[in-house]
Enzyme design. Structure first.
Site, PDB file in Angstrom:
ATOM      1  N   SER A  22      -1.649 -16.718 -13.233  1.00  0.00           N
ATOM      2  CA  SER A  22      -1.693 -16.431 -11.778  1.00  0.00           C
ATOM      3  C   SER A  22      -1.594 -15.036 -11.931  1.00  0.00           C
ATOM      4  O   SER A  22      -1.157 -14.260 -12.660  1.00  0.00           O
ATOM      5  CB  SER A  22      -0.418 -16.941 -11.173  1.00  0.00           C
ATOM      6  OG  SER A  22      -0.418 -16.813  -9.790  1.00  0.00           O
ATOM      7  N   PRO A  23      -2.240 -14.313 -10.970  1.00  0.00           N
ATOM      8  CA  PRO A  23      -2.313 -12.853 -10.788  1.00  0.00           C
ATOM      9  C   PRO A  23      -0.607 -12.333 -10.597  1.00  0.00           C
ATOM     10  O   PRO A  23       0.057 -12.659  -9.766  1.00  0.00           O
ATOM     11  CB  PRO A  23      -3.007 -12.487  -9.531  1.00  0.00           C
ATOM     12  CG  PRO A  23      -3.209 -13.721  -8.901  1.00  0.00           C
ATOM     13  CD  PRO A  23      -3.025 -14.758  -9.850  1.00  0.00           C
ATOM     14  N   CYS A  25       1.213  -8.586 -10.432  1.00  0.00           N
ATOM     15  CA  CYS A  25       1.234  -7.311 -10.273  1.00  0.00           C
ATOM     16  C   CYS A  25       2.023  -6.659 -11.347  1.00  0.00           C
ATOM     17  O   CYS A  25       3.397  -7.059 -11.767  1.00  0.00           O
ATOM     18  CB  CYS A  25       1.825  -6.638  -8.893  1.00  0.00           C
ATOM     19  SG  CYS A  25       0.799  -7.265  -7.628  1.00  0.00           S
ATOM     20  N   ALA A  57      -3.516  -8.316  -7.856  1.00  0.00           N
ATOM     21  CA  ALA A  57      -3.965  -7.820  -6.923  1.00  0.00           C
ATOM     22  C   ALA A  57      -4.351  -6.403  -6.902  1.00  0.00           C
ATOM     23  O   ALA A  57      -3.647  -5.490  -7.495  1.00  0.00           O
ATOM     24  CB  ALA A  57      -2.877  -7.871  -5.716  1.00  0.00           C
ATOM     25  N   GLN A  99      -8.418 -10.353  -8.249  1.00  0.00           N
ATOM     26  CA  GLN A  99      -8.078 -10.716  -6.812  1.00  0.00           C
ATOM     27  C   GLN A  99      -7.911  -9.495  -6.209  1.00  0.00           C
ATOM     28  O   GLN A  99      -7.407  -8.591  -6.164  1.00  0.00           O
ATOM     29  CB  GLN A  99      -6.485 -11.150  -7.109  1.00  0.00           C
ATOM     30  CG  GLN A  99      -5.915 -11.619  -5.619  1.00  0.00           C
ATOM     31  CD  GLN A  99      -4.371 -12.088  -5.654  1.00  0.00           C
ATOM     32  OE1 GLN A  99      -3.667 -11.315  -5.875  1.00  0.00           O
ATOM     33  NE2 GLN A  99      -4.236 -13.346  -5.610  1.00  0.00           N
ATOM     34  N   TYR A 182       0.502 -10.410   2.932  1.00  0.00           N
ATOM     35  CA  TYR A 182      -0.618  -9.305   3.090  1.00  0.00           C
ATOM     36  C   TYR A 182      -1.574  -9.497   4.108  1.00  0.00           C
ATOM     37  O   TYR A 182      -1.513 -10.448   5.157  1.00  0.00           O
ATOM     38  CB  TYR A 182      -1.048  -9.041   1.673  1.00  0.00           C
ATOM     39  CG  TYR A 182       0.000  -9.007   0.597  1.00  0.00           C
ATOM     40  CD1 TYR A 182       0.929  -8.190   0.685  1.00  0.00           C
ATOM     41  CD2 TYR A 182       0.058  -9.774  -0.363  1.00  0.00           C
ATOM     42  CE1 TYR A 182       1.987  -7.964  -0.082  1.00  0.00           C
ATOM     43  CE2 TYR A 182       1.141  -9.786  -1.252  1.00  0.00           C
ATOM     44  CZ  TYR A 182       2.025  -8.889  -1.346  1.00  0.00           C
ATOM     45  OH  TYR A 182       3.095  -8.619  -2.018  1.00  0.00           O
ATOM     46  N   ARG A 229      -6.967 -17.258  -2.165  1.00  0.00           N
ATOM     47  CA  ARG A 229      -5.667 -17.700  -2.320  1.00  0.00           C
ATOM     48  C   ARG A 229      -5.155 -17.712  -0.806  1.00  0.00           C
ATOM     49  O   ARG A 229      -5.281 -16.888  -0.060  1.00  0.00           O
ATOM     50  CB  ARG A 229      -4.651 -16.618  -3.166  1.00  0.00           C
ATOM     51  CG  ARG A 229      -3.340 -16.976  -3.058  1.00  0.00           C
ATOM     52  CD  ARG A 229      -2.507 -16.170  -4.165  1.00  0.00           C
ATOM     53  NE  ARG A 229      -2.394 -17.124  -5.395  1.00  0.00           N
ATOM     54  CZ  ARG A 229      -1.669 -16.696  -6.446  1.00  0.00           C
ATOM     55  NH1 ARG A 229      -0.515 -15.867  -6.445  1.00  0.00           N
ATOM     56  NH2 ARG A 229      -1.438 -17.649  -7.239  1.00  0.00           N
ATOM     57  N   ARG A 323       5.289 -16.569 -13.952  1.00  0.00           N
ATOM     58  CA  ARG A 323       6.516 -15.928 -14.992  1.00  0.00           C
ATOM     59  C   ARG A 323       6.686 -16.506 -16.264  1.00  0.00           C
ATOM     60  O   ARG A 323       7.247 -15.958 -17.276  1.00  0.00           O
ATOM     61  CB  ARG A 323       7.874 -16.311 -13.955  1.00  0.00           C
ATOM     62  CG  ARG A 323       7.850 -15.384 -13.005  1.00  0.00           C
ATOM     63  CD  ARG A 323       9.193 -15.808 -11.989  1.00  0.00           C
ATOM     64  NE  ARG A 323       9.105 -14.798 -10.900  1.00  0.00           N
ATOM     65  CZ  ARG A 323       8.800 -14.822  -9.559  1.00  0.00           C
ATOM     66  NH1 ARG A 323       7.825 -15.951  -9.572  1.00  0.00           N
ATOM     67  NH2 ARG A 323       8.766 -14.112  -8.550  1.00  0.00           N
TER      68      ARG A 323
END
Length: 361
Positions: A22-23, A25, A57, A99, A182, A229, A323
Site C-alpha cells: 500500500s502507498p 508516505c 502519494a 498514487q 484529501y 483509491r 504497516r
C-alpha cells in the site's frame, strides 16, 4: 490451493501474486524529489517479491503536498529519479504504481514524527491551503481558500500533466487518490463541500471533480492500468456513504477504471471508526460484488491466513498491506512460508530460504 499466490491478471499486466504494498508516505523529500531513501524503501519490497508496489502519494502541485517533505511529480525534473526506482522494481519482477494526489485542506502540515500541526501560510514550510469550501479540518487550522472554477480546472490539468510524467517514468499503475479526506474526497463529502455551483450539492455534482480528472488522465495513458483509491464511508453522520461509493464505482468502471482500492475514513476529525481486524473488508466486498470491478482491500491485515481467507471468501481480489511491510519488508517470503508455498527468492537471498526450509524439516 492458495489464491494469495495466484497471479492477478489485468488487461495489460500480470501481478505475480495478490499481495500489494500500500502507498505509505515517507516525508523524506526536498522540493518533491525522490532520493536514495525512496529507492531503498521501495526497492526492498520488490526484492521481497511483492506483486505490486504502489508509491506513496505524489503531489501534482507544490500546494498539493501534505507536508514540505512529500514526494512530488509536478515538474519534469522529478521524472529522472522516479525512473531509477521504476527500473529497479521492474528488474526484480514486480510491478509498480504511483498514487497521484492533492491534499487540499489537509496540506501544509509538519512531518508526523515532529507533530501534525498545520503551518500558517506565512510560516516557513507552510502555504495557503485550498478546498471545495473554506471549512478547515480542525477548528485551530488556518481556513482553506475555496477554489474557483478556474482553479479547479487548473488542478484537473495538474493531474493530467502528472499522469503524463508518470507514463514517461514507466509506471504500470496510475492510481488517483480519492480517499482519506484529501482534495478529491473533500468534494465528495457534504460535511466539507457546501458549494452551490456545479461542484456541490447533488451526488453528481460532488463527484464531478473526480470525473473530470479521470477524463483528462485517461487521455494520456498508453497501456497503464488506471486505479482509484476511495474511502467507502466517512464513518460520520450526514457524510459520504458506502451506497454512494457503489454508485461512484459503477460510473468509474464505465469510464475505464480497472481497479478500485477500497479504504475508509479520513474526511472529518470527528469520525468514529471501530478499528479491528478486517473492519474495512465488508466495504470492499460490497463494492466488488455489486459492481463486478476488481477490488483491493486494506486495513490491519497481518497474517497470511487472514489474507488468504479474504480471497477465499471472494471478499476482494487482492490485499493491500502497509504497516506489516514496514515491520518486515520481505513479508511475502514470510506469507509463503506460513502457507507452505514455495516461491522463488531473489538469488542473493536464497541462503535465507534454505535456513527456513531446514528449520521446518
Amino acid at each position: 490451493m492458495s489464491l494469495l499466490f495466484q497471479p492477478l491478471q489485468l488487461k495489460n499486466y500480470t501481478l505475480q501474486n495478490r499481495i500489494v504494498v500500500s502507498p505509505m508516505c515517507q516525508y523524506s523529500c526536498e522540493d518533491g524529489f525522490a532520493n536514495h531513501w525512496h529507492l531503498v524503501h521501495l526497492g526492498q519490497f520488490a526484492i521481497g517479491k511483492a506483486g505490486l508496489i504502489i508509491q506513496e502519494a505524489s503531489a501534482v502541485s507544490p500546494e498539493g503536498r501534505i507536508t514540505y517533505g512529500d514526494l512530488g511529480i509536478w515538474r519534469d525534473e522529478h521524472i529522472a529519479p522516479l525512473k531509477d526506482i521504476v527500473n529497479f522494481v521492474h528488474s526484480q519482477g514486480s510491478l509498480i504504481g504511483i498514487q497521484l494526489a492533492h491534499a487540499g485542506r489537509k496540506a501544509s502540515t509538519n512531518k508526523p514524527w515532529i507533530n501534525r500541526n498545520q503551518f500558517r501560510p506565512n510560516e516557513e514550510n507552510g502555504w495557503q491551503t485550498v478546498g471545495p469550501s473554506s471549512i478547515p479540518f480542525h477548528e485551530k487550522d488556518h481556513p482553506p481558500v475555496a477554489l474557483t472554477k478556474e482553479e479547479i480546472k487548473r488542478i484537473v490539468h495538474d493531474f493530467k500533466a502528472a499522469a503524463e510524467r508518470a507514463v514517461e517514468a514507466g509506471y504500470d499503475i496510475i492510481e488517483i487518490h480519492g480517499a482519506h479526506g484529501y482534495l478529491i474526497h473533500q468534494f465528495f463529502s457534504p460535511l466539507i463541500n457546501n458549494r452551490t455551483d456545479e461542484y456541490g450539492g447533488s451526488f453528481e455534482n460532488r463527484i464531478r471533480f473526480l470525473i473530470e480528472i479521470i477524463n483528462e488522465v485517461s487521455k494520456v495513458l498508453t497501456k497503464q492500468s488506471l486505479w482509484v483509491r476511495i474511502s467507502a464511508t466517512d464513518w460520520a453522520e450526514g457524510s459520504w456513504t458506502c451506497f454512494e461509493s457503489v454508485k461512484l464505482v459503477h460510473i468509474l468502471k464505465s469510464m475505464g477504471v480497472e481497479v478500485v482500492d477500497v479504504s475508509t475514513g479520513g474526511a472529518v476529525h470527528h469520525q468514529e471508526i471501530p478499528v479491528h481486524e478486517n473492519y474495512q473488508v465488508p466495504f470492499a466486498n460490497r463494492i466488488k460484488n455489486e459492481t463486478g470491478i476488481l477490488t483491493g482491500t486494506v486495513g490491519i491485515i497481518n497474517s497470511a491466513k487472514q489474507a488468504e481467507q479474504i480471497l477465499q471468501n471472494h471478499e476482494a481480489d487482492f490485499v493491500l498491506i502497509g504497516r506489516a511491510f514496514l515491520r518486515n519488508p520481505h513479508l511475502v517470503y514470510q506469507f509463503a512460508n506460513e502457507l507452505n508455498i514455495d516461491i522463488n527468492w531473489a538469488p542473493q537471498y536464497e541462503r535465507g530460504k534454505e535456513t527456513i526450509q531446514n528449520k521446518n524439516q
